[in-house]
Design a protein around this motif. Structure first.
Motif, PDB file in Angstrom:
ATOM      1  N   ALA A 163       0.835  -1.202   0.000  1.00 43.91           N
ATOM      2  CA  ALA A 163       0.000   0.000   0.000  1.00 43.91           C
ATOM      3  C   ALA A 163       0.871   1.254   0.000  1.00 43.91           C
ATOM      4  O   ALA A 163       0.592   2.205  -0.721  1.00 43.91           O
ATOM      5  N   GLU A 164       1.923   1.246   0.790  1.00 44.77           N
ATOM      6  CA  GLU A 164       2.811   2.406   0.826  1.00 44.77           C
ATOM      7  C   GLU A 164       3.524   2.606  -0.508  1.00 44.77           C
ATOM      8  O   GLU A 164       3.673   3.735  -0.960  1.00 44.77           O
ATOM      9  N   ALA A 165       3.919   1.522  -1.141  1.00 44.63           N
ATOM     10  CA  ALA A 165       4.586   1.641  -2.450  1.00 44.63           C
ATOM     11  C   ALA A 165       3.624   2.192  -3.492  1.00 44.63           C
ATOM     12  O   ALA A 165       4.006   3.017  -4.322  1.00 44.63           O
ATOM     13  N   GLU A 166       2.356   1.743  -3.458  1.00 41.33           N
ATOM     14  CA  GLU A 166       1.375   2.253  -4.410  1.00 41.33           C
ATOM     15  C   GLU A 166       1.135   3.734  -4.202  1.00 41.33           C
ATOM     16  O   GLU A 166       1.038   4.496  -5.148  1.00 41.33           O
ATOM     17  N   LYS A 167       1.050   4.157  -2.942  1.00 35.54           N
ATOM     18  CA  LYS A 167       0.851   5.581  -2.654  1.00 35.54           C
ATOM     19  C   LYS A 167       2.042   6.389  -3.153  1.00 35.54           C
ATOM     20  O   LYS A 167       1.882   7.445  -3.751  1.00 35.54           O
ATOM     21  N   ALA A 168       3.245   5.877  -2.897  1.00 34.48           N
ATOM     22  CA  ALA A 168       4.442   6.603  -3.303  1.00 34.48           C
ATOM     23  C   ALA A 168       4.537   6.669  -4.829  1.00 34.48           C
ATOM     24  O   ALA A 168       4.905   7.690  -5.391  1.00 34.48           O
ATOM     25  N   ASN A 169       4.178   5.580  -5.488  1.00 36.03           N
ATOM     26  CA  ASN A 169       4.274   5.518  -6.944  1.00 36.03           C
ATOM     27  C   ASN A 169       3.329   6.520  -7.596  1.00 36.03           C
ATOM     28  O   ASN A 169       3.694   7.241  -8.509  1.00 36.03           O
ATOM     29  N   ALA A 170       2.099   6.564  -7.123  1.00 35.10           N
ATOM     30  CA  ALA A 170       1.115   7.450  -7.725  1.00 35.10           C
ATOM     31  C   ALA A 170       1.094   8.820  -7.062  1.00 35.10           C
ATOM     32  O   ALA A 170       0.513   9.746  -7.591  1.00 35.10           O
ATOM     33  N   ASN A 171       1.677   8.920  -5.888  1.00 32.97           N
ATOM     34  CA  ASN A 171       1.683  10.140  -5.095  1.00 32.97           C
ATOM     35  C   ASN A 171       0.255  10.588  -4.772  1.00 32.97           C
ATOM     36  O   ASN A 171      -0.006  11.762  -4.595  1.00 32.97           O
ATOM     37  N   ASN A 172      -0.673   9.626  -4.778  1.00 31.82           N
ATOM     38  CA  ASN A 172      -2.057   9.917  -4.468  1.00 31.82           C
ATOM     39  C   ASN A 172      -2.709   8.614  -4.025  1.00 31.82           C
ATOM     40  O   ASN A 172      -2.792   7.663  -4.799  1.00 31.82           O
ATOM     41  N   SER A 173      -3.195   8.574  -2.794  1.00 34.53           N
ATOM     42  CA  SER A 173      -3.764   7.339  -2.256  1.00 34.53           C
ATOM     43  C   SER A 173      -5.062   6.945  -2.943  1.00 34.53           C
ATOM     44  O   SER A 173      -5.517   5.823  -2.819  1.00 34.53           O
ATOM     45  N   ARG A 174      -5.690   7.856  -3.679  1.00 32.05           N
ATOM     46  CA  ARG A 174      -6.961   7.563  -4.343  1.00 32.05           C
ATOM     47  C   ARG A 174      -6.800   7.172  -5.806  1.00 32.05           C
ATOM     48  O   ARG A 174      -7.769   6.902  -6.487  1.00 32.05           O
TER      49      ARG A 174
END
Length: 59
Positions: free
Chosen positions: A9-20
């Motif tokens: 989850a943290e990697a996905e947030k960092a990759n997109a720079n947006n949790s949504r």
């Protein structure tokens, strides 16, 4: 939450720079595009002046 889920989850947030942000695979993108095209063709566009759900479509 298990550590792997947290790390992912943290990697996905960092990759997109947006949790949504929703990330699609290429196949999911193609399926979504095909679905959108089919729905767009299937839904009739109301003519100006036609009543839709009790409201008149503006001209």
């Amino acid at each position: 939450m298990p550590p792997l889920v947290v790390a992912t989850a943290e990697a996905e947030k960092a990759n997109a720079n947006n949790s949504r942000t929703v990330m699609f695979t290429w196949n999911q993108r193609e399926t979504c595009a095909a679905h959108l095209a089919a729905v767009t063709v299937a839904i009739p566009v109301p003519a100006p002046g036609q009543t839709v759900n009790g409201a008149v479509v503006p001209e």
